[in-house]
Design a protein around this motif. Structure first.
Motif, mmCIF file in Angstrom:
data_model
loop_
_atom_site.group_PDB
_atom_site.id
_atom_site.type_symbol
_atom_site.label_atom_id
_atom_site.label_comp_id
_atom_site.label_asym_id
_atom_site.label_seq_id
_atom_site.Cartn_x
_atom_site.Cartn_y
_atom_site.Cartn_z
ATOM 1 N N GLY A 544 -13.321 48.118 -7.069
ATOM 2 C CA GLY A 544 -12.231 47.179 -7.293
ATOM 3 C C GLY A 544 -12.672 45.788 -6.887
ATOM 4 O O GLY A 544 -13.363 45.620 -5.881
ATOM 5 N N TYR A 545 -12.274 44.798 -7.669
ATOM 6 C CA TYR A 545 -12.686 43.422 -7.391
ATOM 7 C C TYR A 545 -11.497 42.520 -7.065
ATOM 8 O O TYR A 545 -11.564 41.675 -6.179
ATOM 9 N N ARG A 546 -10.397 42.728 -7.787
ATOM 10 C CA ARG A 546 -9.248 41.845 -7.581
ATOM 11 C C ARG A 546 -8.655 42.102 -6.196
ATOM 12 O O ARG A 546 -8.571 43.237 -5.729
ATOM 13 N N LYS A 547 -8.212 41.051 -5.528
ATOM 14 C CA LYS A 547 -7.707 41.139 -4.159
ATOM 15 C C LYS A 547 -6.183 41.250 -4.160
ATOM 16 O O LYS A 547 -5.506 40.666 -5.011
ATOM 17 N N ALA A 548 -5.657 41.978 -3.168
ATOM 18 C CA ALA A 548 -4.211 42.198 -3.081
ATOM 19 C C ALA A 548 -3.456 40.882 -2.965
ATOM 20 O O ALA A 548 -2.414 40.681 -3.607
ATOM 21 N N GLU A 549 -4.007 39.950 -2.177
ATOM 22 C CA GLU A 549 -3.316 38.681 -1.978
ATOM 23 C C GLU A 549 -3.311 37.804 -3.227
ATOM 24 O O GLU A 549 -2.540 36.842 -3.327
ATOM 25 N N ASP A 550 -4.197 38.129 -4.178
ATOM 26 C CA ASP A 550 -4.206 37.376 -5.435
ATOM 27 C C ASP A 550 -3.229 37.963 -6.449
ATOM 28 O O ASP A 550 -3.018 37.393 -7.522
ATOM 29 N N ASN A 551 -2.682 39.128 -6.134
ATOM 30 C CA ASN A 551 -1.730 39.777 -7.024
ATOM 31 C C ASN A 551 -0.439 38.953 -7.047
ATOM 32 O O ASN A 551 0.184 38.728 -6.005
ATOM 33 N N TRP A 553 2.351 39.784 -7.740
ATOM 34 C CA TRP A 553 3.453 40.608 -7.252
ATOM 35 C C TRP A 553 3.370 40.825 -5.736
ATOM 36 O O TRP A 553 4.212 41.500 -5.148
ATOM 37 N N TYR A 554 2.318 40.246 -5.115
ATOM 38 C CA TYR A 554 2.130 40.416 -3.669
ATOM 39 C C TYR A 554 3.296 39.753 -2.924
ATOM 40 O O TYR A 554 3.556 38.559 -3.093
ATOM 41 N N LYS A 555 4.036 40.536 -2.131
ATOM 42 C CA LYS A 555 5.208 40.074 -1.375
ATOM 43 C C LYS A 555 6.219 39.364 -2.285
ATOM 44 O O LYS A 555 6.761 38.304 -1.955
ATOM 45 N N VAL A 586 3.938 37.395 -13.605
ATOM 46 C CA VAL A 586 5.207 38.007 -13.175
ATOM 47 C C VAL A 586 6.228 37.888 -14.305
ATOM 48 O O VAL A 586 6.578 36.775 -14.727
ATOM 49 N N GLU A 587 6.690 39.045 -14.791
ATOM 50 C CA GLU A 587 7.698 39.076 -15.842
ATOM 51 C C GLU A 587 8.909 39.883 -15.372
ATOM 52 O O GLU A 587 8.770 40.853 -14.604
ATOM 53 N N GLY A 588 10.082 39.480 -15.822
ATOM 54 C CA GLY A 588 11.309 40.216 -15.560
ATOM 55 C C GLY A 588 11.948 40.633 -16.862
ATOM 56 O O GLY A 588 11.624 40.100 -17.934
ATOM 57 N N LEU A 589 12.891 41.580 -16.793
ATOM 58 C CA LEU A 589 13.539 42.083 -18.005
ATOM 59 C C LEU A 589 15.011 41.686 -18.011
ATOM 60 O O LEU A 589 15.749 41.944 -17.053
ATOM 61 N N VAL A 590 15.404 41.090 -19.149
ATOM 62 C CA VAL A 590 16.824 40.842 -19.408
ATOM 63 C C VAL A 590 17.271 41.924 -20.373
ATOM 64 O O VAL A 590 16.845 41.945 -21.545
ATOM 65 N N HIS A 591 18.064 42.876 -19.883
ATOM 66 C CA HIS A 591 18.520 43.956 -20.760
ATOM 67 C C HIS A 591 19.424 43.368 -21.840
ATOM 68 O O HIS A 591 20.102 42.346 -21.647
ATOM 69 N N ILE A 592 19.437 43.997 -22.992
ATOM 70 C CA ILE A 592 20.210 43.482 -24.129
ATOM 71 C C ILE A 592 21.688 43.304 -23.775
ATOM 72 O O ILE A 592 22.370 42.421 -24.291
ATOM 73 N N MET A 615 18.660 32.413 -15.622
ATOM 74 C CA MET A 615 19.053 33.792 -15.402
ATOM 75 C C MET A 615 19.392 33.995 -13.937
ATOM 76 O O MET A 615 18.980 33.219 -13.069
ATOM 77 N N LYS A 616 20.091 35.095 -13.715
ATOM 78 C CA LYS A 616 20.423 35.493 -12.358
ATOM 79 C C LYS A 616 19.624 36.746 -12.014
ATOM 80 O O LYS A 616 19.524 37.670 -12.837
ATOM 81 N N VAL A 617 19.035 36.761 -10.797
ATOM 82 C CA VAL A 617 18.273 37.927 -10.357
ATOM 83 C C VAL A 617 19.250 39.013 -9.960
ATOM 84 O O VAL A 617 20.087 38.833 -9.060
ATOM 85 N N MET A 618 19.136 40.197 -10.633
ATOM 86 C CA MET A 618 20.050 41.300 -10.380
ATOM 87 C C MET A 618 19.411 42.383 -9.502
ATOM 88 O O MET A 618 20.099 43.067 -8.748
ATOM 89 N N GLU A 619 18.074 42.532 -9.614
ATOM 90 C CA GLU A 619 17.388 43.573 -8.844
ATOM 91 C C GLU A 619 15.910 43.199 -8.701
ATOM 92 O O GLU A 619 15.309 42.680 -9.639
ATOM 93 N N VAL A 620 15.298 43.483 -7.519
ATOM 94 C CA VAL A 620 13.858 43.280 -7.286
ATOM 95 C C VAL A 620 13.296 44.574 -6.715
ATOM 96 O O VAL A 620 13.703 45.024 -5.629
ATOM 97 N N ASN A 621 12.360 45.199 -7.458
ATOM 98 C CA ASN A 621 11.727 46.446 -7.002
ATOM 99 C C ASN A 621 10.209 46.268 -7.036
ATOM 100 O O ASN A 621 9.582 46.471 -8.081
ATOM 101 N N PRO A 622 9.560 45.848 -5.903
ATOM 102 C CA PRO A 622 8.114 45.560 -5.916
ATOM 103 C C PRO A 622 7.240 46.788 -6.141
ATOM 104 O O PRO A 622 6.134 46.675 -6.647
ATOM 105 N N GLU A 623 7.749 47.982 -5.785
ATOM 106 C CA GLU A 623 6.928 49.190 -5.918
ATOM 107 C C GLU A 623 6.621 49.492 -7.375
ATOM 108 O O GLU A 623 5.513 49.926 -7.703
ATOM 109 N N ILE A 624 7.577 49.319 -8.244
ATOM 110 C CA ILE A 624 7.340 49.593 -9.673
ATOM 111 C C ILE A 624 7.222 48.299 -10.477
ATOM 112 O O ILE A 624 7.250 48.313 -11.701
ATOM 113 N N LYS A 625 7.061 47.184 -9.735
ATOM 114 C CA LYS A 625 6.902 45.871 -10.359
ATOM 115 C C LYS A 625 8.022 45.593 -11.376
ATOM 116 O O LYS A 625 7.771 45.342 -12.557
ATOM 117 N N LYS A 626 9.272 45.633 -10.895
ATOM 118 C CA LYS A 626 10.425 45.455 -11.783
ATOM 119 C C LYS A 626 11.367 44.399 -11.213
ATOM 120 O O LYS A 626 11.733 44.445 -10.042
#
Length: 674
Positions: A544-551, A553-555, A586-592, A615-626
């Motif tokens: 692995g080359y990419r670093k966690a802190e460069d993600n 989605w990190y924090k 980082v992408e989010g989903l606006v449901h129809i 938009m308004k943030v309705m949910e943040v789930n870092p584990e599944i990147k949602k």
């Protein structure tokens, strides 16, 4: 002490003929100068005598002028060289050995008949080079069984000849290997009878003598072979060029029998001089004179070619001065020191430092003894290379020049040829960057001083194997290593971790989507990687080359909170909604259902790619990147129906309260119906 001289020693027929031919040249019959093409024979005393007679050795035909006289030495030359000499209109005196001439005729005839010529001998020896010149330089040249074994199998007819001074037993063994490589093999016995007689006699004598003295030039092939034969049977075998080197014999008074043999290039008078000195030593032994004392006495009267030890007493820009304990000081040219890139005069030439050198001239014209450290180093260097070869130990040499087929390195004045394929463990197109640098070499072949072959590749591969073994013993998932990018492919990058290669899959190179690994890395980059997979059976390492802190989605939960109002750009749309980029990666989903207050069938009824929305943030789930978003909660975008005004109108045009007036009555409706 009994001195036994081999019956067959000294000049062979061919050398004797060449020497007599050269010394009998009548200068008054030559219109121009007289030269030998290369040294006539491998003997310093004969060459010096020819120089005094006015006959010089040259190696470059371009130095010749019309009407010059050229003596062809016993080793012979190729056909094209004769043609070049005739073009320059010079007089040719051919002293080629008759045995060598016979080989030329065999090679020319069989080559014309379509045979593949194989020459068994030293490829750098002038005799072999000359023979190859009679088949247009297309011969295969092998010097041992290993090289013969490496030849590709062929359905061609093969004709084998040998260098006249080659060992018969070795030639026979090589030919047995050659027979397996060609559909038809023909062998000619071209080893000189004089060579066979000398080698047989040397073998017989060395088995019964307490010590053997081999006399001849150190660059003479046949002398070196005599030395090797004698040394196999008699460990106390010494190779000397003349009588002045006899003090190197030790424990002479304990010897009962000493055998003497000489190479084919050694003059009779040199052999007689050695015998005379040996007899003198015998008389001194009978007078109970200790040899070590005799050696000390020999230094009181220094002679040319003596090996001497002294202490450095000073130096200047041109010379190094040495105290020899003699009536005159010794002088070594500074040029002999500065070839070493690590030479430091303040460190290496400190007064009192002991140094060993060879006497080249008793009086340099100013009363000093001329010395050569370089020649001394060459003697010691050859001995050290012999030990390194036997013990399979590497040596550190300096790369001197690029030649055809490889690189020439130098170790204490001794040249080592390194084939291009052995300079590195990978293909190197341009060898010039190696010149002037120190390189580690393992001696792989050592026939004599003129034929020393080395390999860097062997050492590199040995080191890699050691590192690989250590690596596999300690590697585990999660460990970090520093390596070098070795190559790039469409699916990732291979990294050299020091003897072991690991793969960084393209998906592990960057947190954002890339099409090619070259977007992130290039060959030669130093990288820090971590092990994410180990397969010891298949010897595969996933990195692995990419670093966690460069993600991106990190924090992520610390950057976006439920209820936050955010702005983003529509990147793509799917039947169930729209993906919106909040920031790179980082992408989010606006449901129809979160786009409009009105029911819509597809997102593109009200949205378009590239559109900026709030938009308004309705949910943040870092584990599944949602991240779930809602446009409707901030500013819904309703579809525009046919005949209606757009739902999204300017804020000032919207009524603040419901003020619709009813202008139509029930009576009006009834009248319209009538």
């Amino acid at each position: 002490m009994e001195i036994i001289v081999a019956r067959y020693s000294g000049f062979c027929f061919g050398v004797d003929k060449a020497v007599k031919t050269a010394f009998n040249v009548q200068f008054d019959q030559c219109d121009g100068r007289v030269f030998t093409l290369g040294e006539l024979i491998h003997n310093a005393q004969v060459i010096e005598a020819l120089n005094k007679k006015g006959i010089q050795a040259i190696n470059d035909i371009d130095e010749l002028r019309e009407n010059d006289c050229v003596i062809i030495r016993a080793h012979g030359i190729g056909r094209h060289v004769y043609e070049m000499l005739r073009e320059r209109n010079v007089r040719i005196i051919d002293a080629t050995c008759p045995y060598v001439k016979r080989i030329h005729e065999i090679v020319r005839e069989k080559h014309d008949e379509g045979y593949q010529i194989v020459i068994v001998g030293d490829p750098t020896h002038p005799e072999v080079i000359g023979i190859n010149g009679w088949c247009d330089g297309k011969a295969l040249i092998v010097s041992d069984e290993k090289e013969a074994e490496e030849l590709a199998c062929s359905d061609a007819r093969m004709c084998a000849v040998a260098q006249t001074t080659f060992r018969r037993s070795k030639y026979d063994a090589i030919f047995e290997t050659l027979k397996k490589k060609f559909a038809f093999a023909l062998k000619f016995d071209t080893i000189c009878n004089a060579t066979v007689q000398r080698q047989s006699e040397a073998a017989r004598l060395s088995k019964v003598a307490d010590a053997m003295v081999v006399i001849g030039g150190r660059n003479s092939s046949n002398t070196q072979k005599l030395y090797e034969i004698c040394r196999q049977n008699c460990p106390q075998t010494y190779l000397i060029e003349n009588a002045s080197e006899l003090p190197s014999l030790k424990n002479i008074k304990n010897l009962k029998t000493v055998g003497i043999t000489a190479g084919a290039s050694t003059p009779d008078w040199v052999i007689k001089e050695v015998i005379f000195h040996m007899e003198d030593m015998t008389k001194r032994q009978e007078g109970e004179i200790d040899f070590s004392k005799a050696l000390e006495e020999s230094f009181t009267e220094i002679k040319n070619n003596d090996i001497v030890k002294g202490k450095i007493i000073g130096y200047n820009t041109t010379d190094v001065f040495v105290d020899l304990g003699y009536k005159a000081d010794g002088i070594i040219p500074m040029d002999e020191f500065i070839d070493d890139p690590d030479f430091d005069p303040e460190r290496d030439l400190k007064p009192g430092t002991e140094i060993e050198a060879i006497v080249t001239k008793l009086n340099d014209g100013e009363g000093n003894v001329a010395l050569s450290k370089k020649r001394m180093d060459a003697i010691r260097g050859f001995e050290e290379l012999e030990n390194a070869f036997k013990n399979e130990q590497p040596v550190e040499a300096i790369a001197k020049e690029v030649v055809k087929g490889g690189l020439v390195a130098e170790y204490k004045g001794i040249r080592i040829f390194i084939p291009a394929s052995q300079v590195s463990d990978k293909y190197v197109k341009d060898l010039s960057p190696y010149v002037g640098k120190k390189i580690k070499v393992k001696i792989t072949e050592m026939a004599n001083k003129r034929r020393i072959v080395g390999s860097c590749r062997v050492l590199i591969e040995e080191e890699k194997n050691k590192k690989a073994e250590a690596f596999w013993n300690e590697v585990e998932e999660g460990k970090e290593y520093t390596g070098t990018v070795k190559s790039l492919t469409k699916f990732g990058a291979f990294v050299d971790l020091g003897g072991v290669d690991g793969l960084i899959h393209i998906s592990e190179l960057s947190w954002k989507k890339i099409d090619d690994p070259s977007e992130v890395l290039k060959v030669g980059d130093k990288v820090t990687v971590r092990v994410i997979g180990v397969d010891r059976e298949k010897k595969k390492i996933s990195l692995g080359y990419r670093k966690a802190e460069d993600n991106p989605w990190y924090k992520i939960e610390e950057k976006y909170h439920v209820g936050d109002i955010v702005t983003g750009t529509i990147k793509r749309m799917v039947p169930f909604g729209a993906f919106v980029e909040l920031e790179e990666g980082v992408e989010g989903l606006v449901h129809i259902s979160q786009i409009s207050n009105a029911r819509i069938a597809k997102p593109d009824e009200v949205l378009s790619v590239g559109q900026t929305v709030e938009m308004k943030v309705m949910e943040v789930n870092p584990e599944i990147k949602k991240i779930s978003l809602s446009i409707k909660e901030v500013k819904p975008i309703d579809p525009v129906r046919e005949g209606e005004e757009p739902a999204e109108t300017a804020e000032e045009d919207l009524p603040t309260e419901h003020t619709e007036e009813m202008s139509t009555t029930i009576g009006d409706l009834l009248n319209e119906k009538k």
